[in-house]
Design a protein around this motif. Structure first.
Motif, PDB file in Angstrom:
ATOM      1  N   VAL A 140       0.838  -1.205   0.000  1.00  0.00           N
ATOM      2  CA  VAL A 140       0.000   0.000   0.000  1.00  0.00           C
ATOM      3  C   VAL A 140       0.869   1.250   0.000  1.00  0.00           C
ATOM      4  CG1 VAL A 140      -1.667   1.346   1.333  1.00  0.00           C
ATOM      5  CG2 VAL A 140      -1.945  -1.126   1.135  1.00  0.00           C
ATOM      6  N   TYR A 141       1.863   1.283   0.886  1.00  0.00           N
ATOM      7  CA  TYR A 141       2.723   2.464   0.963  1.00  0.00           C
ATOM      8  C   TYR A 141       3.587   2.607  -0.292  1.00  0.00           C
ATOM      9  CZ  TYR A 141       1.345   3.025   5.827  1.00  0.00           C
ATOM     10  OH  TYR A 141       0.619   3.225   6.976  1.00  0.00           O
ATOM     11  N   LEU A 142       3.971   1.485  -0.880  1.00  0.00           N
ATOM     12  CA  LEU A 142       4.730   1.545  -2.131  1.00  0.00           C
ATOM     13  C   LEU A 142       3.902   2.187  -3.233  1.00  0.00           C
ATOM     14  CD1 LEU A 142       7.134   0.819  -3.954  1.00  0.00           C
ATOM     15  CD2 LEU A 142       6.117  -1.454  -4.264  1.00  0.00           C
ATOM     16  N   PHE A 143       2.648   1.766  -3.350  1.00  0.00           N
ATOM     17  CA  PHE A 143       1.779   2.325  -4.379  1.00  0.00           C
ATOM     18  C   PHE A 143       1.555   3.819  -4.147  1.00  0.00           C
ATOM     19  CE2 PHE A 143      -2.562   3.469  -5.785  1.00  0.00           C
ATOM     20  CZ  PHE A 143      -2.397   3.283  -7.145  1.00  0.00           C
ATOM     21  N   SER A 144       1.300   4.211  -2.910  1.00  0.00           N
ATOM     22  CA  SER A 144       1.079   5.621  -2.585  1.00  0.00           C
ATOM     23  C   SER A 144       2.334   6.439  -2.858  1.00  0.00           C
ATOM     24  CB  SER A 144       0.661   5.756  -1.122  1.00  0.00           C
ATOM     25  OG  SER A 144       0.306   7.086  -0.812  1.00  0.00           O
ATOM     26  N   PHE A 145       3.498   5.856  -2.547  1.00  0.00           N
ATOM     27  CA  PHE A 145       4.767   6.547  -2.810  1.00  0.00           C
ATOM     28  C   PHE A 145       4.983   6.742  -4.308  1.00  0.00           C
ATOM     29  CE2 PHE A 145       9.319   6.214  -3.817  1.00  0.00           C
ATOM     30  CZ  PHE A 145       9.791   7.341  -3.151  1.00  0.00           C
ATOM     31  N   LEU A 146       4.665   5.733  -5.099  1.00  0.00           N
ATOM     32  CA  LEU A 146       4.828   5.846  -6.545  1.00  0.00           C
ATOM     33  C   LEU A 146       3.920   6.931  -7.120  1.00  0.00           C
ATOM     34  CD1 LEU A 146       5.074   2.069  -7.545  1.00  0.00           C
ATOM     35  CD2 LEU A 146       6.923   3.762  -7.560  1.00  0.00           C
ATOM     36  N   GLN A 147       2.711   7.058  -6.577  1.00  0.00           N
ATOM     37  CA  GLN A 147       1.813   8.130  -7.017  1.00  0.00           C
ATOM     38  C   GLN A 147       2.403   9.497  -6.708  1.00  0.00           C
ATOM     39  OE1 GLN A 147      -2.021   6.932  -5.144  1.00  0.00           O
ATOM     40  NE2 GLN A 147      -2.802   6.914  -7.234  1.00  0.00           N
ATOM     41  N   TRP A 148       2.937   9.655  -5.499  1.00  0.00           N
ATOM     42  CA  TRP A 148       3.570  10.922  -5.113  1.00  0.00           C
ATOM     43  C   TRP A 148       4.803  11.203  -5.966  1.00  0.00           C
ATOM     44  CZ3 TRP A 148       8.443  11.422  -2.459  1.00  0.00           C
ATOM     45  CH2 TRP A 148       8.750  12.737  -2.073  1.00  0.00           C
ATOM     46  N   LEU A 149       5.585  10.153  -6.229  1.00  0.00           N
ATOM     47  CA  LEU A 149       6.792  10.321  -7.036  1.00  0.00           C
ATOM     48  C   LEU A 149       6.449  10.803  -8.435  1.00  0.00           C
ATOM     49  CD1 LEU A 149       9.841   9.903  -6.660  1.00  0.00           C
ATOM     50  CD2 LEU A 149       9.573   7.638  -7.682  1.00  0.00           C
ATOM     51  N   GLY A 150       5.327  10.308  -8.977  1.00  0.00           N
ATOM     52  CA  GLY A 150       4.894  10.771 -10.295  1.00  0.00           C
ATOM     53  C   GLY A 150       4.614  12.266 -10.302  1.00  0.00           C
ATOM     54  N   LEU A 151       4.014  12.773  -9.230  1.00  0.00           N
ATOM     55  CA  LEU A 151       3.743  14.214  -9.135  1.00  0.00           C
ATOM     56  C   LEU A 151       5.033  15.009  -8.987  1.00  0.00           C
ATOM     57  CD1 LEU A 151       0.668  14.130  -6.707  1.00  0.00           C
ATOM     58  CD2 LEU A 151       0.635  14.524  -9.179  1.00  0.00           C
ATOM     59  N   VAL A 152       5.980  14.460  -8.226  1.00  0.00           N
ATOM     60  CA  VAL A 152       7.249  15.162  -8.000  1.00  0.00           C
ATOM     61  C   VAL A 152       8.075  15.227  -9.277  1.00  0.00           C
ATOM     62  CG1 VAL A 152       9.462  15.021  -6.791  1.00  0.00           C
ATOM     63  CG2 VAL A 152       7.338  14.615  -5.547  1.00  0.00           C
ATOM     64  N   LEU A 153       8.077  14.133 -10.035  1.00  0.00           N
ATOM     65  CA  LEU A 153       8.909  14.060 -11.234  1.00  0.00           C
ATOM     66  C   LEU A 153       8.322  14.816 -12.419  1.00  0.00           C
ATOM     67  CD1 LEU A 153      10.063  10.325 -11.155  1.00  0.00           C
ATOM     68  CD2 LEU A 153      11.391  12.351 -10.539  1.00  0.00           C
ATOM     69  N   GLN A 154       7.025  15.085 -12.363  1.00  0.00           N
ATOM     70  CA  GLN A 154       6.367  15.721 -13.508  1.00  0.00           C
ATOM     71  C   GLN A 154       7.027  17.031 -13.937  1.00  0.00           C
ATOM     72  OE1 GLN A 154       2.105  15.259 -13.407  1.00  0.00           O
ATOM     73  NE2 GLN A 154       1.798  17.136 -14.564  1.00  0.00           N
ATOM     74  N   PRO A 155       7.340  17.962 -13.003  1.00  0.00           N
ATOM     75  CA  PRO A 155       8.011  19.203 -13.435  1.00  0.00           C
ATOM     76  C   PRO A 155       9.457  18.974 -13.894  1.00  0.00           C
ATOM     77  CG  PRO A 155       6.970  19.468 -11.276  1.00  0.00           C
ATOM     78  CD  PRO A 155       6.985  18.010 -11.579  1.00  0.00           C
ATOM     79  N   GLN A 156      10.067  17.885 -13.396  1.00  0.00           N
ATOM     80  CA  GLN A 156      11.458  17.604 -13.750  1.00  0.00           C
ATOM     81  C   GLN A 156      11.584  16.943 -15.120  1.00  0.00           C
ATOM     82  OE1 GLN A 156      13.416  18.864 -11.433  1.00  0.00           O
ATOM     83  NE2 GLN A 156      11.661  19.209 -10.071  1.00  0.00           N
TER      84      GLN A 156
END
Length: 332
Positions: free
Chosen positions: A247-263
Motif C-alpha cells: 500500500v505504501y509503495l503504491f502511494s509513494f509511486l503516485q507521489w513520485l509521479g507528481l514530484v517528477l512531472q516538473p522535472q
C-alpha cells in the motif's frame, strides 16, 4: 526540493495510503476466510458518495463514516449470500456488483457534485508532533490515518496470534478440518465477509471526507483503486504487514509521479499519473513468478552462489493463496 518539503510529501504519502489500507486489510480478512470479494472497486465508489452525502445532510463526519461502512457491509453481504448460500460464482457476482455499485455511485451522486461538505481535520499528537522527522511524518495526521496504521498490527495479531485467527485461517485453508473441530464454516465466512466489506466501505468516506474531500463523480480519481487494492492483497500474500508495504509503495509511486512531472517536461503528464498502476502489476507478476517452470529451469542453469541468492529473493516474494479461496463449502 528542501528536506521539509520532502517530509511533508512523505507525510502526504502516509495519509493518501489510509483508505487503500483499510480496503486491503478488509479484503485480506475476507479472502483469509475463503471468499473472494471482487466488488471492492464499486464498493469504494458507492461508499465514498454515500458517506459524503450523509455527512452533508447531517453535518456529521461520524454519520458519514458509518454510512460508508454500512454500504460496504451490505455489498459484502450480497456477495456472501450469493456465493455461500446460493453457491454462485464469487468472481462473477463480485465483478457485476463492482460495475453496478460504480454506476449507482455516479447516478445517485449527481446532486452532490461539487458541493462543499465537512472535512476531517488533522489531529496532531501533543509533544510527539515536535519530534524531528517522525513528528512531521507520523504525528500530524488525522484520526483515520492513525487508525490505518494501527489496524495493520491489530489485523496481523488477530490473524496469526489468536485462536479465532487460527480458526479464520482454518476455514480458508481446510474448511472440512475446521468443521470437524466444531467451526460453523459458512456462518464464519458470512461474518468475515461482512466485516471485511465494512472495512472496504470505510475506505470510501476517507477519500470523500479527507484525502480527496468532496464528491466529483467520474473525475473523483477513485475508479480503479479498488482493483489496485485487490492486487495489493495478493502482493501482500494475505499478510497485513506485507500488504501494508504494498500500500505504501503504491502511494509513494503516485507521489513520485507528481514530484517528477516538473522535472521531466518532455514526458506527458498522463504517463507519470498512470505509471504506478502498471508498476504494481509488474510487482504482482514478480510475486508469482517463482512458481513457473521456466524460472526453475533458469535457476538450474545458474552457478550455485547466484542460484541461492535468487532463490531466497523468489521465496521471499512468493505467496500462496488460502487453499480453499473461492471454493464453496458443503458440510457432510
Amino acid at each position: 526540493m528542501d528536506t521539509n518539503t520532502i517530509l511533508l510529501g512523505l507525510a502526504g504519502v502516509i495519509a493518501a495510503a489510509a483508505p487503500i489500507m483499510f480496503a486491503v486489510i478488509g479484503e485480506t480478512i475476507t479472502e483469509r476466510a475463503g471468499v473472494i470479494n471482487l466488488s471492492v472497486n464499486g464498493s469504494i465508489l458507492l461508499s465514498a458518495m454515500a458517506g459524503f452525502a450523509v455527512a452533508v445532510k447531517t453535518d456529521s463526519l461520524l454519520f458519514g463514516f458509518l454510512a460508508g461502512m454500512l454500504i460496504g457491509g451490505l455489498v459484502a453481504l450480497v456477495v456472501a449470500f450469493t456465493s455461500i448460500t446460493l453457491k454462485q460464482s464469487q468472481v462473477a457476482v463480485g465483478f457485476v456488483l463492482a460495475l453496478l455499485c460504480r454506476d449507482l455511485a455516479y447516478f445517485l451522486g449527481n446532486p452532490y457534485m461539487g458541493m462543499v461538505g465537512p472535512r476531517l481535520s488533522s489531529l496532531p499528537v501533543t509533544g510527539a508532533q515536535d519530534i524531528p522527522i517522525l513528528g512531521t511524518l507520523l504525528f500530524r495526521q488525522d484520526l483515520m490515518t492513525y487508525l490505518s496504521i494501527v489496524i495493520i498490527f491489530v489485523a496481523y495479531f488477530y490473524i496469526f496470534k489468536t485462536r479465532p485467527g487460527l480458526m479464520l485461517r482454518g476455514i480458508g485453508e481446510r474448511p472440512s478440518a475446521a468443521y470437524a473441530r466444531g467451526a460453523n464454516v459458512n456462518r464464519m465466512r458470512y461474518l468475515y465477509t461482512v466485516v471485511g466489506g465494512m472495512l472496504v466501505g470505510l475506505a470510501g468516506p476517507i477519500y470523500s471526507l479527507s484525502v480527496k474531500a468532496g464528491w466529483k463523480g467520474t473525475i473523483s480519481g477513485l475508479d480503479g483503486l479498488g482493483w489496485i487494492a485487490l492486487a495489493i492483497t495478493i502482493f501482500g500474500g494475505w499478510n497485513p504487514i506485507r500488504a501494508a508495504f504494498g500500500v505504501y509503495l503504491f502511494s509513494f509511486l503516485q507521489w513520485l509521479g507528481l514530484v517528477l512531472q516538473p522535472q521531466l517536461p518532455n514526458i506527458p503528464s498522463q504517463v507519470l499519473q498512470v505509471a504506478p498502476f502498471p508498476l504494481m502489476i509488474l510487482t504482482l507478476l514478480l510475486v508469482n513468478i517463482g512458481n513457473t517452470d521456466w524460472v526453475e529451469r533458469l535457476l538450474a542453469s545458474m552457478n550455485a552462489p547466484t542460484r541461492r541468492v535468487v532463490s531466497k529473493v523468489l521465496r521471499a516474494l512468493n505467496a500462496s493463496p488460502p487453499a480453499s479461496l473461492g471454493t464453496p463449502f458443503e458440510p457432510d
